[in-house]
Design an enzyme around this catalytic site. Structure first.
Site, PDB file in Angstrom:
ATOM      1  N   GLY A 279      -2.990   3.712  -2.960  1.00  0.00           N
ATOM      2  CA  GLY A 279      -2.745   2.548  -3.796  1.00  0.00           C
ATOM      3  C   GLY A 279      -2.753   1.288  -2.951  1.00  0.00           C
ATOM      4  O   GLY A 279      -2.310   1.291  -1.799  1.00  0.00           O
TER       5      GLY A 279
ATOM      6  N   ALA B 253       0.850  -1.198   0.000  1.00  0.00           N
ATOM      7  CA  ALA B 253       0.000   0.000   0.000  1.00  0.00           C
ATOM      8  C   ALA B 253       0.880   1.241   0.000  1.00  0.00           C
ATOM      9  O   ALA B 253       1.997   1.225   0.517  1.00  0.00           O
ATOM     10  CB  ALA B 253      -0.923  -0.003   1.216  1.00  0.00           C
ATOM     11  N   ASP B 254       0.359   2.294  -0.586  1.00  0.00           N
ATOM     12  CA  ASP B 254       1.055   3.569  -0.580  1.00  0.00           C
ATOM     13  C   ASP B 254       0.016   4.673  -0.732  1.00  0.00           C
ATOM     14  O   ASP B 254      -1.038   4.460  -1.328  1.00  0.00           O
ATOM     15  CB  ASP B 254       2.074   3.660  -1.720  1.00  0.00           C
ATOM     16  CG  ASP B 254       3.025   4.817  -1.518  1.00  0.00           C
ATOM     17  OD1 ASP B 254       3.972   4.654  -0.736  1.00  0.00           O
ATOM     18  OD2 ASP B 254       2.807   5.882  -2.116  1.00  0.00           O
ATOM     19  N   GLN B 255       0.320   5.833  -0.180  1.00  0.00           N
ATOM     20  CA  GLN B 255      -0.621   6.943  -0.271  1.00  0.00           C
ATOM     21  C   GLN B 255       0.102   8.211  -0.709  1.00  0.00           C
ATOM     22  O   GLN B 255       1.190   8.516  -0.222  1.00  0.00           O
ATOM     23  CB  GLN B 255      -1.297   7.182   1.075  1.00  0.00           C
ATOM     24  CG  GLN B 255      -2.384   8.237   1.025  1.00  0.00           C
ATOM     25  CD  GLN B 255      -3.081   8.381   2.363  1.00  0.00           C
ATOM     26  OE1 GLN B 255      -2.520   8.964   3.288  1.00  0.00           O
ATOM     27  NE2 GLN B 255      -4.267   7.820   2.471  1.00  0.00           N
TER      28      GLN B 255
END
EC number: 3.6.1.-
Length: 197
Positions: A108, A71-73
């Site tokens: 994401g 995950a990524d933001q």
């Protein structure tokens, strides 16, 4: 979930770990080795999806039989990526810039298994409207909750909620960094239903 379906969270974020614990699936955590530098011309949503997939794949290469969540933001201010401030001075400047504006937090999410090449990745947007804030209000917030490790410098799960006018999302935990509704859907697709007996 049987032993062959080991689940790994490719993240060092305690927020993501705490969110994943809500699903009551056994998992381990492993830090991904990933270059997070944006590419020239890359839009925030593209960056978030690329990095979430890259993190998952980096860990999956070491544990090919495991299911790996990445995950990524990236905070998206009219197409410009806004990252983690890293220190209080940059957090103050960042929040002064976001005051009275709308930001889309692009989160994401990826699930991969290297052994058979299975992978899914998506982006879950969350539209956030910041209140008009004075420099003194921002400084007070950062004194109470130094949010230097969050894109956009605001922890909505804490006092940061007081900085906001509104949040629009179909997946409320996406703003904290792991969209659990979307993750549940992808896990079920992979045969890892948290509610399966």
């Amino acid at each position: 979930m049987h032993a062959a379906s080991h689940l790994i969270l490719a993240s060092t974020s305690r927020y993501r770990r705490e969110l994943l614990e809500r699903l009551h699936l056994p998992f381990t955590v492993q830090a991904p080795e990933t270059d997070e530098t944006p590419r020239t011309g890359e839009q925030p949503a593209q960056l978030a999806e690329r990095l979430s997939l890259a993190k998952a794949l980096a860990v999956a290469r070491q544990s090919p039989q495991a299911w790996v969540i990445g995950a990524d933001q990236v905070a998206d201010l009219e197409g410009e990526p806004i990252g983690k401030p890293g220190d209080l001075a940059r957090a103050q400047a960042q929040l002064e810039r976001l005051s009275g504006r709308t930001v889309v937090f692009q989160t994401g999410l990826a699930l991969v298994r290297a052994a058979d090449g299975w992978q899914r990745s998506i982006v879950v947007p969350v539209k956030v409207r910041f209140r008009t804030l004075s420099a003194a209000q921002i400084a007070r917030y950062l004194a109470l909750e130094p949010a230097i490790d969050c894109a956009g410098s605001a922890k909505s799960e804490g006092l940061g909620i007081s900085l906001l006018e509104s949040i629009e999302s179909d997946d409320p935990t996406a703003l904290i960094g792991l969209p659990l509704i979307a993750l549940g859907r992808i896990l079920r697709e992979a045969g890892l239903d948290p509610l399966a007996a």
